[in-house]
Design an enzyme around this catalytic site. Structure first.
Site, PDB file in Angstrom:
ATOM      1  N   HIS A  71      -2.444  -1.291 -14.459  1.00 57.83           N
ATOM      2  CA  HIS A  71      -1.637  -0.278 -14.193  1.00 57.83           C
ATOM      3  C   HIS A  71      -0.340  -0.501 -13.623  1.00 57.83           C
ATOM      4  O   HIS A  71       0.491   0.414 -13.268  1.00 57.83           O
ATOM      5  CB  HIS A  71      -2.570   0.900 -13.040  1.00 57.83           C
ATOM      6  N   ASP A 116      -8.762  -3.365 -14.517  1.00 64.79           N
ATOM      7  CA  ASP A 116      -7.421  -3.242 -14.309  1.00 64.79           C
ATOM      8  C   ASP A 116      -6.781  -4.729 -13.977  1.00 64.79           C
ATOM      9  O   ASP A 116      -6.648  -4.977 -12.743  1.00 64.79           O
ATOM     10  CB  ASP A 116      -7.331  -2.288 -12.934  1.00 64.79           C
ATOM     11  N   GLN A 206      -0.054   1.467  -1.246  1.00 59.88           N
ATOM     12  CA  GLN A 206       1.046   1.386  -2.482  1.00 59.88           C
ATOM     13  C   GLN A 206       2.065   0.294  -2.281  1.00 59.88           C
ATOM     14  O   GLN A 206       2.684  -0.059  -1.466  1.00 59.88           O
ATOM     15  CB  GLN A 206       1.801   2.944  -2.411  1.00 59.88           C
ATOM     16  N   GLY A 207       2.059  -0.564  -3.516  1.00 62.38           N
ATOM     17  CA  GLY A 207       3.145  -1.578  -3.644  1.00 62.38           C
ATOM     18  C   GLY A 207       2.104  -2.993  -3.704  1.00 62.38           C
ATOM     19  O   GLY A 207       3.024  -3.939  -3.773  1.00 62.38           O
ATOM     20  N   ASP A 208       0.874  -2.825  -2.911  1.00 64.51           N
ATOM     21  CA  ASP A 208       0.219  -4.024  -3.009  1.00 64.51           C
ATOM     22  C   ASP A 208      -0.555  -4.156  -4.417  1.00 64.51           C
ATOM     23  O   ASP A 208      -1.116  -4.964  -4.658  1.00 64.51           O
ATOM     24  CB  ASP A 208      -0.861  -3.883  -2.085  1.00 64.51           C
ATOM     25  N   SER A 209      -0.460  -3.410  -5.183  1.00 66.72           N
ATOM     26  CA  SER A 209      -1.303  -3.313  -6.257  1.00 66.72           C
ATOM     27  C   SER A 209      -0.882  -4.521  -7.309  1.00 66.72           C
ATOM     28  O   SER A 209       0.131  -5.046  -7.322  1.00 66.72           O
ATOM     29  CB  SER A 209      -1.047  -1.844  -7.360  1.00 66.72           C
TER      30      SER A 209
HETATM   31  N1  ARG Z   1      -2.524   1.548  -6.521  1.00 68.46           N
HETATM   32  C1  ARG Z   1      -1.830   1.257  -5.626  1.00 68.46           C
HETATM   33  C2  ARG Z   1      -0.673   0.163  -5.902  1.00 68.46           C
HETATM   34  O1  ARG Z   1      -0.120   0.308  -6.945  1.00 68.46           O
HETATM   35  C3  ARG Z   1      -2.556   0.525  -4.412  1.00 68.46           C
HETATM   36  C4  ARG Z   1      -3.465   1.416  -3.959  1.00 68.46           C
HETATM   37  C5  ARG Z   1      -4.617   0.455  -3.055  1.00 68.46           C
HETATM   38  N2  ARG Z   1      -5.034   1.558  -2.209  1.00 68.46           N
HETATM   39  C6  ARG Z   1      -6.071   1.354  -1.137  1.00 68.46           C
HETATM   40  N3  ARG Z   1      -6.331   2.194  -0.626  1.00 68.46           N
HETATM   41  N4  ARG Z   1      -6.487   0.249  -1.167  1.00 68.46           N
HETATM   42  O2  ARG Z   1       0.165  -0.200  -5.133  1.00 68.46           O
END
Ligand code: ARG
Length: 260
Positions: A71, A116, A206-209
């Site tokens: 993603h 993913d 967000q940003g850790d993905s």
């Molecule tokens: N989708 C998020 C990203 O792109 C990561 C989200 C992780 N969220 C969580 N609650 N662990 O950075």
């Protein structure tokens, strides 16, 4: 609501500048502002951590390939638009290694059965930066995991200049599914949950993905078991983080890496 990152939004946040890791927005004496609920990693502690310019994390899989989340990327194909920053906890360090991408491989099953994960090929091999081996079986898919990243230190917060780390406990599939909402649709073979179910407070955000979730294996070596994927908000109680179950895709990842 489900927050699977919009790479664009993260890129905007990254472009807006980094948060100075100093001030917690909610009064929490003794608690520093963190990943969510984490602390600063020391230089060299997780040397294979990679920051990607679209606002995602990753881990060095070979000396020329970064493992991240599907993603975080658009499609499989030639792509020189991504810059990988490696070898530093401080993204503004003058000793950071910066390497361009040449090619992206996006998991072909991500949009259907799940998975993913994605690979990013770098323009040249990186020297002096260790790789992080991935789990090839489910042996290490439980216990306590380490998470790390430059993403938001709280829900809706800014991207970080310094790498943050935290530990989260495994949450089994049926418990994770029973949290309801988006968790009811968890793909048990493709996804792995982790977090402090009852209290929340520690999580990726967000940003850790795309970044790794990892632990020590039986031989005491770091091994990657997950890839940061999604969660309902960040660090909420009864809303664990969801990670790609790396062991389920280990052979696909190895095969793809051999071809790109
Ligand atoms: N989708 C998020 C990203 O792109 C990561 C989200 C992780 N969220 C969580 N609650 N662990 O950075």
């Amino acid at each position: 609501m489900l927050t699977r990152i919009l790479a664009g939004a993260a890129a905007l946040a990254a472009a807006a500048g980094f948060a100075t890791p100093a001030v917690a927005s909610t009064p929490s004496p003794g608690a520093e502002p963190q990943v969510v609920g984490g602390t600063r990693a020391s230089q060299g502690e997780f040397p294979w951590m990679v920051r990607l310019s679209m606002g995602c994390g990753g881990a060095l899989y070979t000396n020329q390939i970064v493992l991240t989340a599907a993603h975080c990327v658009d499609r499989t194909g030639a792509d020189s638009s991504i810059t990988a920053t490696l070898g530093v906890v401080d993204l503004q360090s003058s000793s950071a290694k910066k390497v361009r991408s040449t090619y992206v491989y996006r998991s072909p099953t991500y949009d259907s059965t799940g998975g993913d994960w994605a690979l990013i090929k770098l323009a040249s091999p990186v020297s002096g930066v260790p790789t992080l081996p991935i789990a090839k079986n489910a042996d290490n898919n439980s216990g306590t995991f380490t998470i790390a990243g430059w993403g938001a230190a709280k829900e809706g917060g800014a991207q970080q200049r310094y790498l943050l780390k935290a530990e989260v406990p495994f949450v089994d599939d049926s418990t994770c599914q029973s949290q309801g909402g988006d968790y009811a649709d968890l793909k048990p073979d493709a996804e792995l949950c982790a977090g402090k179910l009852d209290t929340g407070g520690v999580d990726t955000c967000q940003g850790d993905s795309g970044g790794p979730m990892f632990r020590r294996d039986g031989a005491g070596e770091w091994i990657q078991v997950g890839i940061v994927s999604w969660g309902d908000g960040c660090a909420r109680a009864h809303a664990p983080g969801v990670y790609t179950e790396v062991s389920s895709f280990a052979s696909d990842i190895a095969a793809a890496a051999g071809k790109i």
